[in-house]
Design a protein around this motif. Structure first.
Motif, mmCIF file in Angstrom:
data_model
loop_
_atom_site.group_PDB
_atom_site.id
_atom_site.type_symbol
_atom_site.label_atom_id
_atom_site.label_comp_id
_atom_site.label_asym_id
_atom_site.label_seq_id
_atom_site.Cartn_x
_atom_site.Cartn_y
_atom_site.Cartn_z
ATOM 1 N N CYS A 54 0.838 -1.213 0.000
ATOM 2 C CA CYS A 54 0.000 0.000 0.000
ATOM 3 C C CYS A 54 0.868 1.256 0.000
ATOM 4 O O CYS A 54 0.558 2.236 -0.708
ATOM 5 C CB CYS A 54 -0.928 -0.015 1.219
ATOM 6 N N ALA A 55 1.968 1.228 0.766
ATOM 7 C CA ALA A 55 2.855 2.395 0.830
ATOM 8 C C ALA A 55 3.495 2.676 -0.529
ATOM 9 O O ALA A 55 3.680 3.840 -0.916
ATOM 10 C CB ALA A 55 3.926 2.170 1.893
ATOM 11 N N GLN A 56 3.819 1.615 -1.275
ATOM 12 C CA GLN A 56 4.430 1.809 -2.589
ATOM 13 C C GLN A 56 3.477 2.486 -3.574
ATOM 14 O O GLN A 56 3.934 3.114 -4.539
ATOM 15 C CB GLN A 56 4.885 0.456 -3.149
ATOM 16 N N PHE A 57 2.176 2.383 -3.315
ATOM 17 C CA PHE A 57 1.198 3.029 -4.192
ATOM 18 C C PHE A 57 0.563 4.247 -3.527
ATOM 19 O O PHE A 57 -0.533 4.678 -3.891
ATOM 20 C CB PHE A 57 0.125 2.020 -4.606
ATOM 21 N N PHE A 76 -4.896 -1.098 -9.638
ATOM 22 C CA PHE A 76 -5.606 -2.358 -9.421
ATOM 23 C C PHE A 76 -6.246 -2.342 -8.027
ATOM 24 O O PHE A 76 -5.939 -1.486 -7.186
ATOM 25 C CB PHE A 76 -4.651 -3.561 -9.556
ATOM 26 N N ARG A 77 -7.133 -3.302 -7.805
ATOM 27 C CA ARG A 77 -7.746 -3.489 -6.487
ATOM 28 C C ARG A 77 -7.217 -4.788 -5.897
ATOM 29 O O ARG A 77 -6.958 -5.754 -6.626
ATOM 30 C CB ARG A 77 -9.271 -3.535 -6.591
ATOM 31 N N LEU A 78 -7.066 -4.802 -4.581
ATOM 32 C CA LEU A 78 -6.500 -5.964 -3.901
ATOM 33 C C LEU A 78 -7.477 -6.473 -2.842
ATOM 34 O O LEU A 78 -8.063 -5.679 -2.087
ATOM 35 C CB LEU A 78 -5.167 -5.587 -3.232
ATOM 36 N N LYS A 79 -7.640 -7.786 -2.794
ATOM 37 C CA LYS A 79 -8.412 -8.425 -1.728
ATOM 38 C C LYS A 79 -7.547 -9.531 -1.119
ATOM 39 O O LYS A 79 -7.052 -10.400 -1.836
ATOM 40 C CB LYS A 79 -9.719 -9.010 -2.268
ATOM 41 N N TRP A 80 -7.364 -9.467 0.205
ATOM 42 C CA TRP A 80 -6.556 -10.457 0.929
ATOM 43 C C TRP A 80 -7.443 -11.185 1.923
ATOM 44 O O TRP A 80 -8.249 -10.569 2.628
ATOM 45 C CB TRP A 80 -5.411 -9.761 1.655
ATOM 46 N N ASP A 103 -1.020 -9.337 -21.177
ATOM 47 C CA ASP A 103 -0.720 -8.216 -20.275
ATOM 48 C C ASP A 103 -1.537 -8.395 -19.000
ATOM 49 O O ASP A 103 -2.575 -7.781 -18.798
ATOM 50 C CB ASP A 103 -1.056 -6.891 -20.959
ATOM 51 N N THR A 104 -1.062 -9.241 -18.104
ATOM 52 C CA THR A 104 -1.822 -9.590 -16.893
ATOM 53 C C THR A 104 -1.533 -8.615 -15.756
ATOM 54 O O THR A 104 -0.546 -7.877 -15.772
ATOM 55 C CB THR A 104 -1.470 -11.019 -16.438
ATOM 56 N N ILE A 105 -2.387 -8.623 -14.761
ATOM 57 C CA ILE A 105 -2.220 -7.718 -13.614
ATOM 58 C C ILE A 105 -0.919 -8.003 -12.883
ATOM 59 O O ILE A 105 -0.233 -7.086 -12.422
ATOM 60 C CB ILE A 105 -3.392 -7.878 -12.617
ATOM 61 N N ILE A 106 -0.594 -9.275 -12.754
ATOM 62 C CA ILE A 106 0.538 -9.656 -11.920
ATOM 63 C C ILE A 106 1.841 -9.036 -12.408
ATOM 64 O O ILE A 106 2.780 -8.838 -11.627
ATOM 65 C CB ILE A 106 0.644 -11.198 -11.859
ATOM 66 N N LYS A 107 1.890 -8.693 -13.700
ATOM 67 C CA LYS A 107 3.089 -8.048 -14.222
ATOM 68 C C LYS A 107 3.255 -6.636 -13.691
ATOM 69 O O LYS A 107 4.359 -6.098 -13.682
ATOM 70 C CB LYS A 107 3.049 -8.022 -15.755
ATOM 71 N N GLY A 108 2.147 -6.032 -13.239
ATOM 72 C CA GLY A 108 2.221 -4.683 -12.690
ATOM 73 C C GLY A 108 2.462 -4.646 -11.199
ATOM 74 O O GLY A 108 2.561 -3.558 -10.607
ATOM 75 N N ILE A 109 2.546 -5.794 -10.556
ATOM 76 C CA ILE A 109 2.818 -5.860 -9.119
ATOM 77 C C ILE A 109 4.331 -5.874 -8.919
ATOM 78 O O ILE A 109 5.051 -6.563 -9.669
ATOM 79 C CB ILE A 109 2.193 -7.129 -8.503
ATOM 80 N N PRO A 110 4.865 -5.118 -7.967
ATOM 81 C CA PRO A 110 6.316 -5.163 -7.723
ATOM 82 C C PRO A 110 6.803 -6.604 -7.547
ATOM 83 O O PRO A 110 6.347 -7.312 -6.656
ATOM 84 C CB PRO A 110 6.473 -4.348 -6.433
ATOM 85 N N GLN A 111 7.726 -6.993 -8.409
ATOM 86 C CA GLN A 111 8.149 -8.391 -8.420
ATOM 87 C C GLN A 111 8.895 -8.786 -7.147
ATOM 88 O O GLN A 111 8.778 -9.924 -6.673
ATOM 89 C CB GLN A 111 9.037 -8.640 -9.649
#
Length: 430
Positions: A54-57, A76-80, A103-111
């Motif tokens: 969350c801090a990174q965004f 993107f939206r996140l559900k945990w 072009d999936t969402i996971i590619k936009g998440i910090p690896q």
């Protein structure tokens, strides 16, 4: 209004009713879902990683001490969600998109953030939901999207949508789902997506038991053979061999209990997970697409035999435990009967010894009476002789002869009285 104080768990329970509501979806949407192993101890670290993301965004927030969390981070939206054995991370992104699995969402998440998530991956899924085009995909187009894998699919919601899946892990480590909206509203679309993701997640968790079941199967077969040999030996075993057989049965029972500790919980969990899979499939209200196996058929054909194997292993373990218990009871009964027989022999021998001792005691008592009488009569004789020596008119021989029966009777009565007193004291002590 003023009402009585809340129960300490009222708010917690109420929140649980709304903890895992589906995410409303308006097609087109892309979804990426991760299911990781977890336990209670990982909770703080998982919340820490969520705070970092969350801090990174640009969102500095506190992650509550609950087992669910959702947030819109912009791109993107996140559900945990945290469960007993797993945690899930689901990412949603609004379309449009042309290629659902490129072009999936996971590619936009910090690896780096993804790599540092606690736990091991159990399931990873890409899902795309969008409005149905004027025509459905033809088989060639579906084969391209799913890289030629055999497809599972059905009309869902009694025709409100269409869902396809392959349940295969592709080169990127993810399986693939496609949902086409025909007349779903946003809530219905969210529920459909949630059910499809849960079908795969629960299916994987159910099948985790299968390797464990196969691993213990040889142990159970060997235990069954050992039990058959021991049972056969019991019928012809001698009294001296019975303790050794009982020891072998005890070792075998310990082995089966160790197997039970390994498999029983996992099989019960697998049954519960597979029940959830079936329930989620029922909730899909699927209708057949001509030439395509339904989700129900896929699960029953692919996962059903594995779950049946796990259940068979559990039944075999329970059956072995019961048979070992019965054999142990039989052998213990034989050992107890042998011990009772030995005890009876010992008691009989003791009774014979007591009888001999009683006869010997009576003989000794008779000799004692004679000896005491002899000495007492001797003393009386000396007294009679002494009286005659001082000129008393006594006949020592006559006095001795008269004293013998009187003394013998008195001594016998005295000995009997002593024996009676001793017997009474013995009875009081017993």
């Amino acid at each position: 209004m003023i009402i009585p104080a809340d129960h300490p768990k009222r708010i917690l329970v109420n929140h649980e009713l709304h903890a895992r509501l589906p995410e409303p979806l308006v097609p087109p949407e892309q979804v990426s879902h991760l299911l990781l192993t977890s336990d209670i101890s990982m909770g703080p670290l998982e919340r820490k990683k969520l705070t970092e993301l969350c801090a990174q965004f640009g969102h500095t927030i506190y992650i509550p001490e609950e087992n669910h969390f959702r947030i819109d981070l912009g791109p993107f939206r996140l559900k945990w969600e945290k469960h007993t054995e797993v945690s899930s991370y689901t990412f949603f992104r609004q379309g449009p998109f042309r290629e659902p699995f490129v072009d999936t969402i996971i590619k936009g998440i910090p690896q780096r953030w993804l790599a540092e998530l606690p736990g091991k991956t159990l399931a990873a899924t890409h899902l795309a939901i969008y409005s149905t085009p004027e025509r459905l995909y033809n088989p060639n187009e579906l084969a391209t999207l799913f890289e030629g894998d055999a497809l599972t699919g059905a009309y869902i919601g009694e025709g409100s949508g269409i869902a396809y899946a392959d349940f295969h892990i592709h080169g990127d480590g993810f399986s693939r789902f496609i949902v086409k909206d025909i007349s779903l509203n946003s809530r219905q679309a969210g529920r459909v997506v949630q059910r499809l993701l849960e079908i795969e997640s629960y299916l994987i968790q159910a099948l985790l038991t299968y390797p464990e079941a196969r691993k213990v199967m040889p142990m159970l077969k060997q235990a069954e053979q050992d039990l058959a040999k021991i049972t056969e030996s019991i019928s012809s075993a001698t009294t001296e061999e019975e303790p050794a057989l009982l020891h072998e049965l005890t070792k075998l029972a310990a082995t089966i209990e160790s197997v039970a500790s390994l498999i029983q919980y996992r099989v019960t969990a697998a049954q519960a997970y597979y029940k959830l899979v079936r329930q989620r499939i029922i909730e899909l209200r699927e209708l057949r697409i001509e030439g395509t196996q339904t989700f129900h058929e896929f699960c029953e054909r692919r996962a059903g035999p594995a779950i049946s194997t796990c259940e068979t292993v559990l039944q075999l373990q329970e059956s072995l435990s019961q048979r070992i218990s019965r054999a142990s009871e039989l052998l213990r009964t034989r050992v107890d009967i042998s011990l009772e027989h030995q005890n009876q022999q010992i008691l009989s021998s003791m009774a014979k010894r007591a009888e001999i001792q009683l006869r010997l005691q009576e003989t000794v008592e008779g000799l004692s009476v004679a000896a005491i009488t002899y000495y007492l009569v001797g003393l009386i004789g000396y007294l009679a002789k002494a009286a005659k020596a001082i000129d008393l008119p006594l006949n020592p021989d006559l006095i001795i002869g008269a004293a013998i029966p009187v003394t013998a009777v008195l001594v016998a009565l005295g000995v009997r009285q002593v024996r009676r007193l001793v017997s009474e004291e013995q009875q009081k002590l017993d």
